[in-house]
Design a protein around this motif. Sequence first.
Motif, PDB file in Angstrom:
ATOM      1  N   HIS A 176       0.904  -1.421   0.062  1.00 49.42           N
ATOM      2  CA  HIS A 176      -0.077   0.063  -0.029  1.00 49.42           C
ATOM      3  C   HIS A 176       0.755   1.318  -0.056  1.00 49.42           C
ATOM      4  O   HIS A 176       0.441   2.244  -0.048  1.00 49.42           O
ATOM      5  CB  HIS A 176      -0.957  -0.027   1.227  1.00 49.42           C
ATOM      6  CG  HIS A 176      -1.992  -1.134   0.838  1.00 49.42           C
ATOM      7  ND1 HIS A 176      -1.889  -2.253   1.625  1.00 49.42           N
ATOM      8  CD2 HIS A 176      -3.245  -1.004   0.255  1.00 49.42           C
ATOM      9  CE1 HIS A 176      -2.929  -3.072   1.141  1.00 49.42           C
ATOM     10  NE2 HIS A 176      -3.581  -2.472   0.430  1.00 49.42           N
ATOM     11  N   ALA A 177       2.189   1.048  -0.132  1.00 49.46           N
ATOM     12  CA  ALA A 177       2.982   2.339  -0.199  1.00 49.46           C
ATOM     13  C   ALA A 177       2.642   3.036  -1.412  1.00 49.46           C
ATOM     14  O   ALA A 177       3.158   3.990  -1.682  1.00 49.46           O
ATOM     15  CB  ALA A 177       4.504   1.711  -0.145  1.00 49.46           C
ATOM     16  N   ASP A 178       2.184   2.208  -2.546  1.00 48.81           N
ATOM     17  CA  ASP A 178       1.818   2.841  -3.645  1.00 48.81           C
ATOM     18  C   ASP A 178       0.564   2.956  -3.556  1.00 48.81           C
ATOM     19  O   ASP A 178      -0.354   2.160  -3.900  1.00 48.81           O
ATOM     20  CB  ASP A 178       2.144   1.767  -4.776  1.00 48.81           C
ATOM     21  CG  ASP A 178       1.756   2.479  -6.283  1.00 48.81           C
ATOM     22  OD1 ASP A 178       1.441   3.568  -6.303  1.00 48.81           O
ATOM     23  OD2 ASP A 178       1.154   1.648  -7.280  1.00 48.81           O
ATOM     24  N   PRO A 179       0.017   4.494  -3.730  1.00 40.12           N
ATOM     25  CA  PRO A 179      -1.418   4.630  -3.612  1.00 40.12           C
ATOM     26  C   PRO A 179      -1.991   3.977  -4.747  1.00 40.12           C
ATOM     27  O   PRO A 179      -3.328   3.975  -4.488  1.00 40.12           O
ATOM     28  CB  PRO A 179      -1.582   5.988  -3.731  1.00 40.12           C
ATOM     29  CG  PRO A 179      -0.150   6.558  -3.944  1.00 40.12           C
ATOM     30  CD  PRO A 179       0.810   5.499  -3.746  1.00 40.12           C
ATOM     31  N   ALA A 273       3.260  -1.792  -8.428  1.00 33.60           N
ATOM     32  CA  ALA A 273       3.257  -1.168  -7.333  1.00 33.60           C
ATOM     33  C   ALA A 273       4.962  -0.916  -6.777  1.00 33.60           C
ATOM     34  O   ALA A 273       5.300   0.185  -6.206  1.00 33.60           O
ATOM     35  CB  ALA A 273       2.811  -1.973  -6.166  1.00 33.60           C
ATOM     36  N   GLU A 274       5.622  -2.131  -6.780  1.00 29.29           N
ATOM     37  CA  GLU A 274       7.035  -1.704  -6.439  1.00 29.29           C
ATOM     38  C   GLU A 274       7.795  -0.682  -7.217  1.00 29.29           C
ATOM     39  O   GLU A 274       8.517   0.240  -6.600  1.00 29.29           O
ATOM     40  CB  GLU A 274       7.714  -3.036  -6.643  1.00 29.29           C
ATOM     41  CG  GLU A 274       7.193  -4.283  -5.548  1.00 29.29           C
ATOM     42  CD  GLU A 274       7.374  -5.673  -5.970  1.00 29.29           C
ATOM     43  OE1 GLU A 274       7.352  -6.521  -5.248  1.00 29.29           O
ATOM     44  OE2 GLU A 274       8.153  -5.851  -7.168  1.00 29.29           O
ATOM     45  N   ALA A 275       7.638  -0.697  -8.508  1.00 32.04           N
ATOM     46  CA  ALA A 275       8.273   0.365  -9.392  1.00 32.04           C
ATOM     47  C   ALA A 275       7.994   1.668  -9.148  1.00 32.04           C
ATOM     48  O   ALA A 275       8.484   2.708  -8.756  1.00 32.04           O
ATOM     49  CB  ALA A 275       8.217   0.023 -10.761  1.00 32.04           C
ATOM     50  N   GLN A 276       6.566   1.842  -8.738  1.00 34.30           N
ATOM     51  CA  GLN A 276       5.948   3.018  -8.564  1.00 34.30           C
ATOM     52  C   GLN A 276       6.138   3.609  -7.008  1.00 34.30           C
ATOM     53  O   GLN A 276       6.297   5.076  -6.892  1.00 34.30           O
ATOM     54  CB  GLN A 276       4.268   3.042  -8.989  1.00 34.30           C
ATOM     55  CG  GLN A 276       4.021   2.893 -10.535  1.00 34.30           C
ATOM     56  CD  GLN A 276       2.720   2.762 -10.905  1.00 34.30           C
ATOM     57  OE1 GLN A 276       2.320   2.788 -12.127  1.00 34.30           O
ATOM     58  NE2 GLN A 276       1.874   2.387 -10.095  1.00 34.30           N
ATOM     59  N   ALA A 277       6.347   2.742  -6.036  1.00 30.11           N
ATOM     60  CA  ALA A 277       6.539   3.259  -5.014  1.00 30.11           C
ATOM     61  C   ALA A 277       8.089   3.728  -4.786  1.00 30.11           C
ATOM     62  O   ALA A 277       8.356   4.588  -3.980  1.00 30.11           O
ATOM     63  CB  ALA A 277       6.267   2.139  -3.833  1.00 30.11           C
ATOM     64  N   ALA A 278       8.848   3.261  -5.630  1.00 31.07           N
ATOM     65  CA  ALA A 278      10.357   3.369  -5.460  1.00 31.07           C
ATOM     66  C   ALA A 278      10.668   4.827  -5.836  1.00 31.07           C
ATOM     67  O   ALA A 278      11.705   5.367  -5.309  1.00 31.07           O
ATOM     68  CB  ALA A 278      11.049   2.337  -6.172  1.00 31.07           C
ATOM     69  N   PHE A 279       9.943   5.597  -6.878  1.00 31.94           N
ATOM     70  CA  PHE A 279       9.941   6.920  -7.485  1.00 31.94           C
ATOM     71  C   PHE A 279       8.828   7.657  -7.368  1.00 31.94           C
ATOM     72  O   PHE A 279       7.799   7.135  -7.882  1.00 31.94           O
ATOM     73  CB  PHE A 279      10.999   6.721  -8.681  1.00 31.94           C
ATOM     74  CG  PHE A 279      11.903   5.840  -8.780  1.00 31.94           C
ATOM     75  CD1 PHE A 279      13.233   6.300  -8.391  1.00 31.94           C
ATOM     76  CD2 PHE A 279      12.031   4.290  -9.201  1.00 31.94           C
ATOM     77  CE1 PHE A 279      14.507   5.539  -8.686  1.00 31.94           C
ATOM     78  CE2 PHE A 279      13.111   3.708  -9.279  1.00 31.94           C
ATOM     79  CZ  PHE A 279      14.268   4.237  -8.887  1.00 31.94           C
ATOM     80  N   ASP A 280       8.946   8.679  -6.879  1.00 29.77           N
ATOM     81  CA  ASP A 280       7.733   9.613  -6.837  1.00 29.77           C
ATOM     82  C   ASP A 280       7.515  10.065  -8.256  1.00 29.77           C
ATOM     83  O   ASP A 280       7.969  10.360  -9.294  1.00 29.77           O
ATOM     84  CB  ASP A 280       8.304  10.964  -6.293  1.00 29.77           C
ATOM     85  CG  ASP A 280       8.019  11.083  -4.762  1.00 29.77           C
ATOM     86  OD1 ASP A 280       7.270  10.108  -4.153  1.00 29.77           O
ATOM     87  OD2 ASP A 280       8.792  11.709  -4.055  1.00 29.77           O
ATOM     88  N   GLY A 281       5.896   9.849  -8.373  1.00 29.49           N
ATOM     89  CA  GLY A 281       5.397  10.258  -9.585  1.00 29.49           C
ATOM     90  C   GLY A 281       5.633   9.370 -10.696  1.00 29.49           C
ATOM     91  O   GLY A 281       5.441   9.581 -11.946  1.00 29.49           O
ATOM     92  N   LEU A 282       6.279   8.163 -10.555  1.00 23.91           N
ATOM     93  CA  LEU A 282       6.712   7.287 -11.658  1.00 23.91           C
ATOM     94  C   LEU A 282       5.243   6.296 -11.958  1.00 23.91           C
ATOM     95  O   LEU A 282       4.552   6.149 -11.089  1.00 23.91           O
ATOM     96  CB  LEU A 282       7.829   6.497 -11.280  1.00 23.91           C
ATOM     97  CG  LEU A 282       8.231   5.193 -12.067  1.00 23.91           C
ATOM     98  CD1 LEU A 282       9.730   5.271 -12.273  1.00 23.91           C
ATOM     99  CD2 LEU A 282       7.621   3.930 -12.079  1.00 23.91           C
ATOM    100  N   THR A 283       5.155   6.320 -13.408  1.00 25.69           N
ATOM    101  CA  THR A 283       4.100   5.392 -13.916  1.00 25.69           C
ATOM    102  C   THR A 283       4.805   4.143 -14.504  1.00 25.69           C
ATOM    103  O   THR A 283       5.768   4.524 -15.208  1.00 25.69           O
ATOM    104  CB  THR A 283       3.144   6.024 -15.141  1.00 25.69           C
ATOM    105  OG1 THR A 283       2.337   7.171 -14.366  1.00 25.69           O
ATOM    106  CG2 THR A 283       2.369   5.116 -15.717  1.00 25.69           C
TER     107      THR A 283
END
Length: 424
Positions: A176-179, A273-283
């Motif tokens: 859930h770190a990735d909204p 989710a893992e990729a998106q939580a690692a970097f702000d604003g990443l899709t």
Amino acid sequence: MRAWTSPDLPSLDDLGPAPAVRIHDSASRGLFTTPVPRSQVGGHPEGSSPDAARMYVCGITPYDATHLGHAATYVAFDLLNRAWRAAGHEVRYVQNVTDVDDPLLERAAATGTDWVELAERETELFRADMTALRVIAPDEYVGAVESIPLVVELVHQLRERGFVYDVDGDLYFSVHADPRFGSVSGYDEARMTELFGERGGDPERRGKKHPLDCLLWQAERPGEPAWDSELGRGRPGWHVECSAIALHHLGEAFDVQGGGSDLVFPHHEMSAAEAQAAFDGLTFARAYVHAGMVGYEGEKMSKSKGNLVLVSRLREDGVDPMAIRLALLRHHYRSDWEWTDGDLTRAETWLADWRTAVTRPSGAATAEVVRAVRAALADDLDAPRATEAVRRWSVATNEGADTSEPGAGEVIRRLVDASLGIAL
Ligand code: ZN
């Protein structure tokens, strides 16, 4: 890792550009269009390179041979690759090989085989099957083992951000770190938990903060391979393998993340989710595209059920790989369907008719076939409709329809080869 040899693609430049490709995105439940390359939009300077369309398709875990369900998936994304090229895109295509994971190690142990040898043998067989089916090779064919430094780097980044925790030495990701977690599958929590348990997850493991949190790095187990890293000695989890490989080799916001429909959850959800939580604003990916499941004798074709029809077995039996490919194309890639022997005999008949038709000195008019095939493929890879258009042309030509179009057969031969991947 070495890929396989791509088939030669005949030029269709004389036919002009094909339409922009629209493809079904599981996340939005709508159609996704990769923008037409700028070089084709009026007024753009000549010679500028088109924007590459970027695709990542999840590869095999090499512990058993390619069955028709796998083949249907890779042929579907091969159609997308070809349709993009016809529309003027340069394509950048990456595929992984999960050459270390539980199913591979379990099979190796059960059969008394060295896991590295098993992975190499089955990967080689997969290459041979893909070559026979005329699937365009990925630009980068990447193994999990060779990507361990990339995985470690991504897990490190997640840990820096406080989204990683330890359960008895194993590292877990707080999903859930990735909204946006949940937006790929659109499933509710109950459904996710159920599928997570069925598809290799561990919702009931004690010590986890949330049942859906997934494994990033597994600490060394006795008798299993492990690598030294700043995360401790261990090996990568499956989902983060694809996050790391895709981000490194394609960059963020690549066009299509693809695979079979059983990868929607948890695999594609977790990877994103893992990729998106690692970097702000990443899709992670712009669209998530999924191929249906192929059944046989009443059940989904799967290794665990033992009801596999293997591409290599059919080839050994002397079946023309082009007939296998045509039989697969007669089903829309998103549908779930069941393989029967009738699929193959019908495809063999069609293939023979097509081959007869293209060798005639002239034939039925081709312009409408070209338009119909390209329009069908641009419309969410409607291969059944595309093959039907070729079928109509072959029937008319073999019945003697003749518009005195010289070289009609040659146009259709190139069209069928480049668009559908079938060599006549
Ligand atoms: Zn994957």
